[in-house]
Design a protein around this motif. Structure first.
Motif: not given
Length: 247
Positions: A92-94, A158-164, A211-215
């Motif tokens: 959950n943290f990069h 998020s756990n699946d990385g789809n939201f950042r 930054e906001i990432g989706i997918g």
């Protein structure tokens, strides 16, 4: 294999086995009705990922009524090419860092305005008042600058990385700049005039980035904390950029 550890799990009459080897790899065996045993080997995941070339595209803006002509968003392009490294501290943290080159372009809303370097600093003049230019019709006027930047953005995922979501900062060193003016002369021929200099843009820049990432799509915003132009040689305001990149 030396150093291997095996665990067997049973649930609802189904059994599976997990074997962990000394090199960090694992194999799995499932005993499921109508399906033979299958082996899957998963390599130990790296804590660091590297992307040699990542491109960003966006728009530059500066505040209106601050002593400079209004800029047209469509045409004031922000472009960047980066090499990016990501430290995966946890799921959950990069921590993302990048080194690259970016280009600031500011296209004036009124093409009749031209940026001119003078002994007193940068001035914005009507091109028709410039005696070095014949009668004609202005079509484009802009200034640009390029920077080498270092960026650092801690990111929550998020756990699946789809939201950042990430928030951090950047610092840059100017490596180029120029002014460009395009017009059609009295005979309808296109003419270009360049001012190949720094246009009094600051040599250093630093600011905040989010930054906001989706997918696979990430939206970014850069906000400079220092003035765009050198003190005493241009208007006092900060520039801003926003755009997208694809993971």
């Amino acid at each position: 294999m030396e150093g291997e550890k095996t665990k067997v799990y049973t649930l609802f009459g189904k059994t599976w086995q997990v074997t962990k080897y000394s090199d960090g790899t694992k194999s799995y065996e499932w005993d499921i009705e109508d399906i033979d045993y299958k082996n899957y080997e998963i390599q130990k995941s790296s804590k660091f990922a590297y992307n040699f070339l990542e491109s960003e595209v966006g728009i530059n803006i500066w505040p209106p009524n601050q002593g400079a002509p209004a800029v047209k968003p469509w045409g004031s392009w922000y472009l960047a090419l980066n090499s990016t490294g990501t430290w995966k501290a946890s799921k959950n943290f990069h921590l993302k860092s990048s080194l690259g080159v970016s280009w600031y372009n500011f296209k004036f809303e009124d093409p009749n305005q031209i940026a001119v370097k003078t002994a007193n600093g940068l001035e914005f003049q009507d091109f028709r008042d410039d005696l070095n230019i014949a009668d004609g019709t202005a079509t484009k006027s802009k200034i640009s600058a390029s920077f080498v930047n270092l960026t650092l953005v801690p990111t929550i995922r998020s756990n699946d990385g789809n939201f950042r979501f990430g928030a951090g900062g950047y610092a840059g060193l100017r490596v180029g700049g120029r002014g460009k003016f395009v017009y059609d002369d009295a005979d309808g021929n296109k003419k270009k005039q360049f001012e190949r200099s720094n246009m009094f843009v600051e040599n250093f820049r630093y600011g905040l980035r989010s930054e906001i990432g989706i997918g696979e799509v990430t939206v970014f915003i850069n906000y400079d904390l220092n003035d765009l132009f050198q003190a005493g040689n241009g208007p006092e305001f900060q520039a801003m950029s926003f755009g997208i990149y694809i993971d």
